[in-house]
Design an enzyme around this catalytic site. Structure first.
Site, PDB file in Angstrom:
ATOM      1  N   GLU A 120       0.963  -1.116  -0.062  1.00 19.32           N
ATOM      2  CA  GLU A 120      -0.143  -0.061  -0.052  1.00 19.32           C
ATOM      3  C   GLU A 120       0.917   1.274   0.190  1.00 19.32           C
ATOM      4  O   GLU A 120       0.271   2.366  -0.458  1.00 19.32           O
ATOM      5  CB  GLU A 120      -0.848   0.016   1.320  1.00 19.32           C
ATOM      6  CG  GLU A 120      -2.080  -0.524   0.979  1.00 19.32           C
ATOM      7  CD  GLU A 120      -3.300  -0.254   2.030  1.00 19.32           C
ATOM      8  OE1 GLU A 120      -2.854   0.199   3.241  1.00 19.32           O
ATOM      9  OE2 GLU A 120      -4.518  -0.887   1.993  1.00 19.32           O
ATOM     10  N   HIS A 167       8.404 -26.571  -1.520  1.00 21.08           N
ATOM     11  CA  HIS A 167       7.726 -27.681  -2.331  1.00 21.08           C
ATOM     12  C   HIS A 167       6.826 -27.423  -3.120  1.00 21.08           C
ATOM     13  O   HIS A 167       5.985 -27.999  -3.664  1.00 21.08           O
ATOM     14  CB  HIS A 167       7.169 -28.735  -1.202  1.00 21.08           C
ATOM     15  CG  HIS A 167       8.454 -29.142  -0.289  1.00 21.08           C
ATOM     16  ND1 HIS A 167       9.168 -30.368  -0.585  1.00 21.08           N
ATOM     17  CD2 HIS A 167       9.231 -28.872   0.805  1.00 21.08           C
ATOM     18  CE1 HIS A 167      10.194 -30.543   0.271  1.00 21.08           C
ATOM     19  NE2 HIS A 167      10.289 -29.588   0.885  1.00 21.08           N
ATOM     20  N   LYS A 197     -14.517  -0.111  -4.204  1.00 21.28           N
ATOM     21  CA  LYS A 197     -15.423   0.243  -3.156  1.00 21.28           C
ATOM     22  C   LYS A 197     -16.775   0.783  -3.994  1.00 21.28           C
ATOM     23  O   LYS A 197     -17.804   0.415  -3.825  1.00 21.28           O
ATOM     24  CB  LYS A 197     -14.871   1.112  -2.025  1.00 21.28           C
ATOM     25  CG  LYS A 197     -14.191   0.409  -1.158  1.00 21.28           C
ATOM     26  CD  LYS A 197     -13.708   1.184   0.292  1.00 21.28           C
ATOM     27  CE  LYS A 197     -12.701   0.664   1.056  1.00 21.28           C
ATOM     28  NZ  LYS A 197     -12.396   1.581   1.997  1.00 21.28           N
TER      29      LYS A 197
HETATM   30  O1  PA5 Z   1      -3.958   0.750   5.787  1.00 18.15           O
HETATM   31  C1  PA5 Z   1      -5.092   1.026   5.595  1.00 18.15           C
HETATM   32  O2  PA5 Z   1      -5.304   2.425   5.490  1.00 18.15           O
HETATM   33  C2  PA5 Z   1      -6.201   0.123   5.302  1.00 18.15           C
HETATM   34  O3  PA5 Z   1      -5.629  -1.234   5.369  1.00 18.15           O
HETATM   35  C3  PA5 Z   1      -7.288   0.287   6.480  1.00 18.15           C
HETATM   36  O4  PA5 Z   1      -6.521  -0.044   7.713  1.00 18.15           O
HETATM   37  C4  PA5 Z   1      -8.447  -0.799   6.290  1.00 18.15           C
HETATM   38  O5  PA5 Z   1      -8.882  -0.491   5.038  1.00 18.15           O
HETATM   39  C5  PA5 Z   1      -9.490  -0.650   7.419  1.00 18.15           C
HETATM   40  O6  PA5 Z   1      -9.818   0.716   7.392  1.00 18.15           O
HETATM   41  P1  PA5 Z   1     -10.396   1.202   8.790  1.00 18.15           P
HETATM   42  O7  PA5 Z   1      -9.512   0.981   9.820  1.00 18.15           O
HETATM   43  O8  PA5 Z   1     -10.720   2.552   8.508  1.00 18.15           O
HETATM   44  O9  PA5 Z   1     -11.859   0.340   9.017  1.00 18.15           O
END
Ligand code: PA5
Length: 424
Positions: free
Chosen positions: A277, A298, A412
Site C-alpha cells: 500500500e 515444495h 468500493k
Molecule cells: O492501511 C489502511 O489504511 C487500510 O488497510 C485500513 O486499515 C483498512 O482499510 C481498514 O480501515 P478502517 O480502519 O478505516 O476500517
C-alpha cells in the site's frame, strides 16, 4: 544494541561499482526529510514518535482494559480489516501467545457468510468480549461484522454487553465513534496522523495483544531502540532500503519475504500490506510477495529457482528459536536418517535456510538476510519499526507518497453501486 542485523553478502554480487554507497547516501537524505517532516505525506508521521513519546496514561488504560477482558472472557473477538487487524494477528502468532491470555478470534476481515456463521456457532457457549477496530468507522467488512456481533452480545448479555464491548476508532468521526458515544463503550483513539498500516503500536494492536498476554511495554521499548538508531547513515534500516531500491532499479521488481517459522506467516501478511500500500502507486513499486519455507520450497521453490528473473528475496532468519526437538536414533535406520540422529530440528531448518539462500543466489535471485535474535516482544517491536521506517524511506526513494492509498477506494465505489448504497 542487540538487534536486527542485515547481511548483504548474497546480493552484493548484483550491485555495480559504488552503487550501494550512492543508494545509501540517497536513503540517508530521505531519512533526513522524514525526520525534518519535509517530505510527501508529512501529515501522517505520527507513527514515528509512537515508541518513545506514547501517551503513558493511554497505555495504562489499554493494559487495564486488557486485564478486564482477560478477567471476564475466554475469548476476545477482534473486528477489523487490513491495517486494523494484520499487525495484531502477526504479533499474536509471532509471540506464540495462544494459551497465555484471552484467545483472540478475528472477525470483519472478510465478507464470508460461512466464516461469520461458524464464528457465531463457536461462541454460542463461550464467554466473550468484543473489540471493534476501525479508523474510519465506515469500512463495510468490519461494519457488517460489528452489527451482527453487537446484536449477539446484546442478546447474550443484555445490559451487561456494554461492559464487554470495546472500540478503537477515530477521535471524532465515523459511525463507530457515534455508537460508542451513544452506548458508553470503553474506547481508544487512533490518532489522526497515523495511517492504518502504521498503527500496530497504537491501541489498534496493543489492546488485543495485551489481552492475549503480550508485554506491550517491551514491544514499544524494542521499537524505540530501532527509532534511536535508524536515522544514522549506516543503520541496518537504511541499508535495507538502499539495497532493495538498487535491486528494483535493476529490474528485480518482485520482493519475496521468506520466513522459516510458520508463526511468522502473518507477519509476512502485515509486511505485504505495509509495503504494497505504501509503494504500489503511480505505476511504480516493488510487488511484495511472501513464502513460508521450507513448506513453500515444495510449491514455489521451482519458480524462484528458475522462473522469470525479476525476483529478489528478503529472508528473516530467527537466531534463537524458543523451542527445539532432537531427532532420535532409530534402531535399524530404515528411514535413512541416521546421519541426522542426535541433531536438532532447528539445526536442519537453519541448514535449509543456508542451502536455499546459496541455491537461489546462484540461480540469479539476490538474497537479503535479516537476522532476528528472538521472537520475543522486544525484538518483534524492533522488527516492526525496522520495516515501518525502511518502508517510509523506500517510498521516498521511489518518489511516491508512502502514506496514502488512493487506489483502495476504486473497488468500493463499484461495489457500493452494485449493492445499491444510497448516493452511489
Ligand atoms: O492501511 C489502511 O489504511 C487500510 O488497510 C485500513 O486499515 C483498512 O482499510 C481498514 O480501515 P478502517 O480502519 O478505516 O476500517
Amino acid at each position: 544494541m542487540e538487534g536486527i542485523k542485515i547481511d548483504l553478502t548474497y546480493c552484493a554480487g548484483f550491485f555495480n561499482g559504488s552503487e550501494f554507497d550512492e543508494s545509501l547516501e540517497t536513503a540517508a537524505g530521505m531519512a533526513d526529510s522524514l525526520d525534518k517532516k519535509t517530505g510527501r505525506g508529512r501529515e501522517y508521521l505520527g507513527w514515528m514518535d509512537l515508541p518513545h513519546k506514547y501517551d503513558r496514561g493511554e497505555i495504562k488504560r489499554v493494559i487495564e482494559a486488557a486485564a478486564r477482558i482477560r478477567g471476564q472472557s475466554e475469548y476476545l473477538i477482534n473486528i477489523g480489516i487490513g491495517g486494523s487487524y494484520l499487525g495484531a494477528k502477526a504479533l499474536e502468532d509471532a509471540l506464540h501467545l495462544k494459551g497465555k491470555g484471552a484467545g483472540i478470534l478475528y472477525a470483519g476481515n472478510s465478507l464470508s457468510g460461512t466464516e461469520m456463521s461458524r464464528l457465531l456457532s463457536f461462541i454460542e457457549d463461550k464467554e466473550v468480549s468484543l473489540n471493534v477496530v476501525s479508523k474510519s468507522g465506515t469500512t463495510t467488512e468490519p461494519a457488517i461484522a460489528f452489527r451482527i456481533l453487537k446484536n449477539h452480545m446484546e442478546k447474550r448479555y443484555g445490559a451487561g454487553a456494554r461492559d464487554r464491548i470495546f472500540a478503537v476508532t477515530d477521535s471524532s468521526r465515523g459511525a463507530v465513534k457515534d455508537i460508542c458515544d451513544r452506548e458508553g463503550y470503553t474506547s481508544f483513539v487512533i490518532p489522526d496522523n497515523i495511517g492504518g498500516r502504521y498503527s500496530v503500536l497504537t491501541p489498534v494492536g496493543l489492546l488485543p495483544l495485551s489481552a492475549a498476554g503480550a508485554d506491550i511495554l517491551q514491544l514499544l521499548e524494542g521499537a524505540a531502540e530501532v527509532r534511536r538508531g535508524c536515522v544514522k547513515k549506516d543503520s541496518e534500516c537504511l541499508k535495507y532500503a538502499a539495497a532493495r531500491n538498487i535491486l528494483y532499479n535493476s529490474g528485480k521488481t518482485t520482493e519475496i519475504l521468506g520466513v522459516y517459522e510458520n508463526s511468522l506467516r502473518y507477519f509476512a501478511e502485515w509486511w505485504k500490506q505495509l509495503f504494497g500500500e505504501s509503494e504500489g502507486k503511480e505505476n511504480k513499486g516493488l510487488f511484495p510477495a511472501s513464502v513460508v519455507f521450507s513448506a513453500d520450497l515444495h510449491s514455489m521453490g521451482q519458480y524462484i529457482q528458475q522462473g522469470i528473473r525479476n525476483i529478489f528475496e528478503t529472508i528473516i532468519s530467527v537466531e534463537s528459536p524458543p523451542l527445539d526437538v532432537i531427532i532420535p536414533p532409530a534402531g535399524d535406520d530404515g528411514d535413512g536418517l541416521g546421519y541426522l540422529s542426535g541433531k536438532t530440528m532447528n539445526y536442519v531448518n537453519e541448514t535449509a535456510l543456508k542451502a536455499t539462500v546459496s541455491a537461489h543466489t546462484a540461480g540469479g535471485v539476490p538474497n537479503i538476510i535479516l537476522g532476528l535474535p528472538e521472537q520475543n516482544e522486544r525484538h518483534m517491536g524492533q522488527l516492526v519499526y525496522f520495516f515501518e521506517y525502511a518502508c517510509a524511506v523506500s517510498g521516498y526513494m521511489l518518489g511516491v507518497n508512502p502514506f496514502d492509498q488512493p487506489g483502495v477506494e476504486d473497488y468500493k465505489k463499484e461495489m457500493f453501486r452494485m449493492l445499491g448504497k444510497p448516493g452511489h
